[in-house]
Design a protein around this motif. Structure first.
Motif, PDB file in Angstrom:
ATOM      1  N   GLN A 231      37.848  38.060  36.009  1.00 21.50           N
ATOM      2  CA  GLN A 231      37.010  38.709  37.007  1.00 21.50           C
ATOM      3  C   GLN A 231      37.316  40.204  37.075  1.00 21.50           C
ATOM      4  OE1 GLN A 231      34.605  37.075  38.502  1.00 21.50           O
ATOM      5  NE2 GLN A 231      33.882  38.893  39.593  1.00 21.50           N
ATOM      6  N   LEU A 232      38.599  40.567  36.985  1.00 19.26           N
ATOM      7  CA  LEU A 232      38.975  41.986  36.947  1.00 19.26           C
ATOM      8  C   LEU A 232      38.415  42.649  35.694  1.00 19.26           C
ATOM      9  CD1 LEU A 232      42.721  41.861  38.076  1.00 19.26           C
ATOM     10  CD2 LEU A 232      40.767  42.617  39.423  1.00 19.26           C
ATOM     11  N   LEU A 233      38.435  41.912  34.599  1.00 20.88           N
ATOM     12  CA  LEU A 233      37.911  42.434  33.338  1.00 20.88           C
ATOM     13  C   LEU A 233      36.435  42.779  33.458  1.00 20.88           C
ATOM     14  CD1 LEU A 233      38.474  42.854  30.233  1.00 20.88           C
ATOM     15  CD2 LEU A 233      37.685  40.521  29.928  1.00 20.88           C
ATOM     16  N   LYS A 234      35.679  41.899  34.125  1.00 18.32           N
ATOM     17  CA  LYS A 234      34.250  42.152  34.298  1.00 18.32           C
ATOM     18  C   LYS A 234      34.001  43.371  35.172  1.00 18.32           C
ATOM     19  CE  LYS A 234      32.839  37.322  33.742  1.00 18.32           C
ATOM     20  NZ  LYS A 234      32.248  36.128  34.403  1.00 18.32           N
ATOM     21  N   GLY A 235      34.920  43.630  36.105  1.00 15.93           N
ATOM     22  CA  GLY A 235      34.743  44.792  36.975  1.00 15.93           C
ATOM     23  C   GLY A 235      35.144  46.091  36.310  1.00 15.93           C
ATOM     24  N   GLN A 236      36.250  46.073  35.558  1.00 15.21           N
ATOM     25  CA  GLN A 236      36.775  47.302  34.969  1.00 15.21           C
ATOM     26  C   GLN A 236      36.130  47.641  33.633  1.00 15.21           C
ATOM     27  OE1 GLN A 236      41.063  47.216  34.815  1.00 15.21           O
ATOM     28  NE2 GLN A 236      41.252  46.411  36.897  1.00 15.21           N
ATOM     29  N   TYR A 237      35.672  46.616  32.912  1.00 13.12           N
ATOM     30  CA  TYR A 237      35.056  46.848  31.595  1.00 13.12           C
ATOM     31  C   TYR A 237      33.657  46.232  31.587  1.00 13.12           C
ATOM     32  CZ  TYR A 237      39.823  47.960  30.135  1.00 13.12           C
ATOM     33  OH  TYR A 237      41.080  48.521  30.029  1.00 13.12           O
ATOM     34  N   ALA A 238      32.861  46.637  32.549  1.00  8.30           N
ATOM     35  CA  ALA A 238      31.531  46.045  32.714  1.00  8.30           C
ATOM     36  C   ALA A 238      30.637  46.283  31.501  1.00  8.30           C
ATOM     37  CB  ALA A 238      30.865  46.589  33.976  1.00  8.30           C
ATOM     38  N   ASN A 239      30.843  47.397  30.789  1.00  9.90           N
ATOM     39  CA  ASN A 239      29.985  47.724  29.648  1.00  9.90           C
ATOM     40  C   ASN A 239      30.590  47.329  28.305  1.00  9.90           C
ATOM     41  OD1 ASN A 239      28.044  48.935  31.347  1.00  9.90           O
ATOM     42  ND2 ASN A 239      29.248  50.830  31.424  1.00  9.90           N
ATOM     43  N   ASN A 240      31.793  46.768  28.339  1.00 12.79           N
ATOM     44  CA  ASN A 240      32.433  46.334  27.090  1.00 12.79           C
ATOM     45  C   ASN A 240      32.149  44.842  26.909  1.00 12.79           C
ATOM     46  OD1 ASN A 240      34.140  45.745  24.929  1.00 12.79           O
ATOM     47  ND2 ASN A 240      35.704  47.191  25.616  1.00 12.79           N
ATOM     48  N   TYR A 241      31.015  44.540  26.290  1.00 11.05           N
ATOM     49  CA  TYR A 241      30.558  43.153  26.218  1.00 11.05           C
ATOM     50  C   TYR A 241      31.402  42.312  25.264  1.00 11.05           C
ATOM     51  CZ  TYR A 241      26.548  45.117  28.622  1.00 11.05           C
ATOM     52  OH  TYR A 241      25.743  45.762  29.539  1.00 11.05           O
ATOM     53  N   SER A 242      31.855  42.896  24.177  1.00 12.04           N
ATOM     54  CA  SER A 242      32.677  42.124  23.239  1.00 12.04           C
ATOM     55  C   SER A 242      33.993  41.707  23.889  1.00 12.04           C
ATOM     56  CB  SER A 242      32.955  42.950  21.977  1.00 12.04           C
ATOM     57  OG  SER A 242      33.678  44.130  22.290  1.00 12.04           O
ATOM     58  N   LEU A 243      34.572  42.572  24.721  1.00 15.49           N
ATOM     59  CA  LEU A 243      35.817  42.243  25.418  1.00 15.49           C
ATOM     60  C   LEU A 243      35.580  41.132  26.439  1.00 15.49           C
ATOM     61  CD1 LEU A 243      38.766  43.236  25.403  1.00 15.49           C
ATOM     62  CD2 LEU A 243      38.190  44.692  27.347  1.00 15.49           C
ATOM     63  N   GLN A 244      34.455  41.194  27.144  1.00 17.02           N
ATOM     64  CA  GLN A 244      34.131  40.139  28.101  1.00 17.02           C
ATOM     65  C   GLN A 244      33.892  38.802  27.400  1.00 17.02           C
ATOM     66  OE1 GLN A 244      31.332  41.003  31.264  1.00 17.02           O
ATOM     67  NE2 GLN A 244      31.550  43.198  30.918  1.00 17.02           N
ATOM     68  N   MET A 245      33.210  38.850  26.265  1.00 15.25           N
ATOM     69  CA  MET A 245      32.974  37.622  25.503  1.00 15.25           C
ATOM     70  C   MET A 245      34.286  37.043  24.981  1.00 15.25           C
ATOM     71  SD  MET A 245      29.793  36.833  25.573  1.00 15.25           S
ATOM     72  CE  MET A 245      28.179  37.545  25.908  1.00 15.25           C
ATOM     73  N   ALA A 246      35.214  37.901  24.577  1.00 14.27           N
ATOM     74  CA  ALA A 246      36.517  37.436  24.101  1.00 14.27           C
ATOM     75  C   ALA A 246      37.284  36.764  25.233  1.00 14.27           C
ATOM     76  CB  ALA A 246      37.315  38.603  23.531  1.00 14.27           C
ATOM     77  N   GLY A 247      37.257  37.366  26.425  1.00 17.19           N
ATOM     78  CA  GLY A 247      37.932  36.769  27.569  1.00 17.19           C
ATOM     79  C   GLY A 247      37.329  35.433  27.947  1.00 17.19           C
ATOM     80  N   SER A 248      36.003  35.347  27.950  1.00 18.65           N
ATOM     81  CA  SER A 248      35.334  34.082  28.286  1.00 18.65           C
ATOM     82  C   SER A 248      35.636  33.009  27.243  1.00 18.65           C
ATOM     83  CB  SER A 248      33.828  34.307  28.381  1.00 18.65           C
ATOM     84  OG  SER A 248      33.516  35.262  29.374  1.00 18.65           O
ATOM     85  N   THR A 249      35.651  33.395  25.962  1.00 20.84           N
ATOM     86  CA  THR A 249      35.977  32.447  24.891  1.00 20.84           C
ATOM     87  C   THR A 249      37.396  31.926  25.051  1.00 20.84           C
ATOM     88  OG1 THR A 249      34.464  33.560  23.360  1.00 20.84           O
ATOM     89  CG2 THR A 249      36.180  32.167  22.384  1.00 20.84           C
ATOM     90  N   PHE A 250      38.313  32.825  25.377  1.00 21.59           N
ATOM     91  CA  PHE A 250      39.710  32.443  25.556  1.00 21.59           C
ATOM     92  C   PHE A 250      39.871  31.474  26.724  1.00 21.59           C
ATOM     93  CE2 PHE A 250      44.158  33.060  26.780  1.00 21.59           C
ATOM     94  CZ  PHE A 250      44.769  32.939  25.551  1.00 21.59           C
ATOM     95  N   MET A 251      38.999  31.555  27.712  1.00 16.97           N
ATOM     96  CA  MET A 251      39.061  30.650  28.857  1.00 16.97           C
ATOM     97  C   MET A 251      38.480  29.272  28.536  1.00 16.97           C
ATOM     98  SD  MET A 251      40.455  31.762  31.684  1.00 16.97           S
ATOM     99  CE  MET A 251      39.741  30.529  32.751  1.00 16.97           C
ATOM    100  N   VAL A 252      37.414  29.230  27.756  1.00 17.35           N
ATOM    101  CA  VAL A 252      36.654  27.993  27.576  1.00 17.35           C
ATOM    102  C   VAL A 252      37.186  27.127  26.428  1.00 17.35           C
ATOM    103  CG1 VAL A 252      34.380  27.053  27.002  1.00 17.35           C
ATOM    104  CG2 VAL A 252      34.576  29.001  28.554  1.00 17.35           C
ATOM    105  N   VAL A 253      37.552  27.748  25.302  1.00 22.08           N
ATOM    106  CA  VAL A 253      37.911  26.990  24.101  1.00 22.08           C
ATOM    107  C   VAL A 253      39.086  26.034  24.317  1.00 22.08           C
ATOM    108  CG1 VAL A 253      38.818  27.220  21.743  1.00 22.08           C
ATOM    109  CG2 VAL A 253      36.886  28.621  22.491  1.00 22.08           C
ATOM    110  N   PRO A 254      40.185  26.427  24.988  1.00 18.41           N
ATOM    111  CA  PRO A 254      41.279  25.456  25.199  1.00 18.41           C
ATOM    112  C   PRO A 254      40.849  24.197  25.936  1.00 18.41           C
ATOM    113  CG  PRO A 254      42.040  27.683  25.669  1.00 18.41           C
ATOM    114  CD  PRO A 254      40.565  27.771  25.474  1.00 18.41           C
ATOM    115  N   ILE A 255      39.939  24.327  26.893  1.00 15.92           N
ATOM    116  CA  ILE A 255      39.460  23.151  27.628  1.00 15.92           C
ATOM    117  C   ILE A 255      38.723  22.200  26.681  1.00 15.92           C
ATOM    118  CG2 ILE A 255      37.890  22.368  29.452  1.00 15.92           C
ATOM    119  CD1 ILE A 255      38.497  24.941  30.942  1.00 15.92           C
ATOM    120  N   LEU A 256      37.910  22.756  25.791  1.00 15.31           N
ATOM    121  CA  LEU A 256      37.184  21.922  24.837  1.00 15.31           C
ATOM    122  C   LEU A 256      38.141  21.241  23.862  1.00 15.31           C
ATOM    123  CD1 LEU A 256      34.093  24.149  23.985  1.00 15.31           C
ATOM    124  CD2 LEU A 256      34.191  22.178  25.496  1.00 15.31           C
ATOM    125  N   ILE A 257      39.182  21.949  23.438  1.00 18.79           N
ATOM    126  CA  ILE A 257      40.161  21.366  22.516  1.00 18.79           C
ATOM    127  C   ILE A 257      40.879  20.193  23.181  1.00 18.79           C
ATOM    128  CG2 ILE A 257      42.319  21.798  21.288  1.00 18.79           C
ATOM    129  CD1 ILE A 257      41.333  24.668  20.814  1.00 18.79           C
TER     130      ILE A 257
END
Length: 276
Positions: A231-257
């Protein structure tokens, strides 16, 4: 009979195609998220957009841990998850007690535990916070972990499953000189593998996605979890979409594994019959 078979086959084919299309539509945003985490911002913003990255890179993931201190958030989240698993065994102990011990007020206390399931978590947050504050546990990992260590749903799930275990089996173990801890750890827990898997993945998801309570309890960023950090990442790097996508991927993939590895046990747990 032949016409009925052909009709059933056509219905199955239509249903299969419909389910396949639905699965593809459901998976597309997830796949796009993962692929976008390997792109640069220029590639993501390019029009017309390209599905596959031209030059796949994990630079966004490196930046998460180097520039944004995701390693601290990961460490805190892992600590919460591990203690949540410890709490799962406390739930199993309580379920074993409610299922196999006859003590005064057992039904009353069990229904009292069930009654707490009808109270929304948001309602209890202020009283729990005041208790933690009076114990001087705010802004600490203990204050974040302690309130979620035991839950009514987990106790209910284990109690219902352990109730189906034969009383004769437990009595035979006691006659052989087995202690109560031996019965619980060597007999009850191995039998409870399906419900342990169901509760395990629910516990992992809850701990991994913990957001609101750590945000309320922690005033210092060194106690934040991955969800709060995202959530902090989305606020501080609102225009850095690749960084936001990396953070979201890091959150979701372990749950799927975790779900993929425990899927067999989870399905067994939901299909447990009263005869087991």
């Amino acid at each position: 009979m032949t016409k009925e078979k052909k009709r059933d086959r056509r219905i199955k084919i239509v249903l299969g195609v419909a389910l396949l299309i639905g699965a593809i539509v459901w998976l597309l945003p997830f796949i796009w998220m993962i692929l976008s985490s390997l792109k640069t911002d220029a590639e993501i913003m390019k029009f017309p957009p390209k599905f596959l990255p031209e030059h796949a890179s994990i630079e966004s993931f490196r930046e998460l841990f180097n520039a944004f201190d995701f390693s601290t958030y990961l460490k805190n989240t892992v600590i919460i998850v591990l203690f949540s698993f410890l709490g799962m065994f406390f739930n199993a102990m309580a379920g074993f007690g409610f299922a196999k011990y006859d003590f005064k007020g057992r039904e009353f206390f069990f229904y009292l535990v069930l009654a707490t399931m009808m109270i929304p978590g948001q309602v209890t947050m202020i009283p729990v916070y005041l208790i933690m504050n009076s114990l001087q546990l705010t802004n600490s990992m203990v204050g974040i972990i302690l309130p979620g260590l035991v839950g009514a749903y987990g106790i209910f799930l284990f109690r219902q499953f352990i109730s189906t275990v034969s009383n004769e089996l437990i009595e035979a173990a006691r006659l052989d000189g087995a202690s109560e801890w031996f019965i619980f750890s060597k007999i009850i827990l191995p039998i409870s593998k399906p419900v342990l898997a169901v509760q395990g993945i629910a516990t992992f998801i809850a701990g991994w996605n913990s957001f609101l309570w750590p945000l309320i309890m922690a005033n210092d960023e060194k106690y934040y979890t991955l969800s709060v950090g995202l959530q902090l990442l989305k606020g501080q790097y609102a225009n850095n979409y690749s960084l936001q996508m990396a953070g979201s991927t890091f959150m979701v993939v372990p749950i799927l594994i975790v779900f993929m590895f425990l899927q067999k046990y989870i399905l067994d747990g939901y299909n447990v019959s009263g005869n087991k």
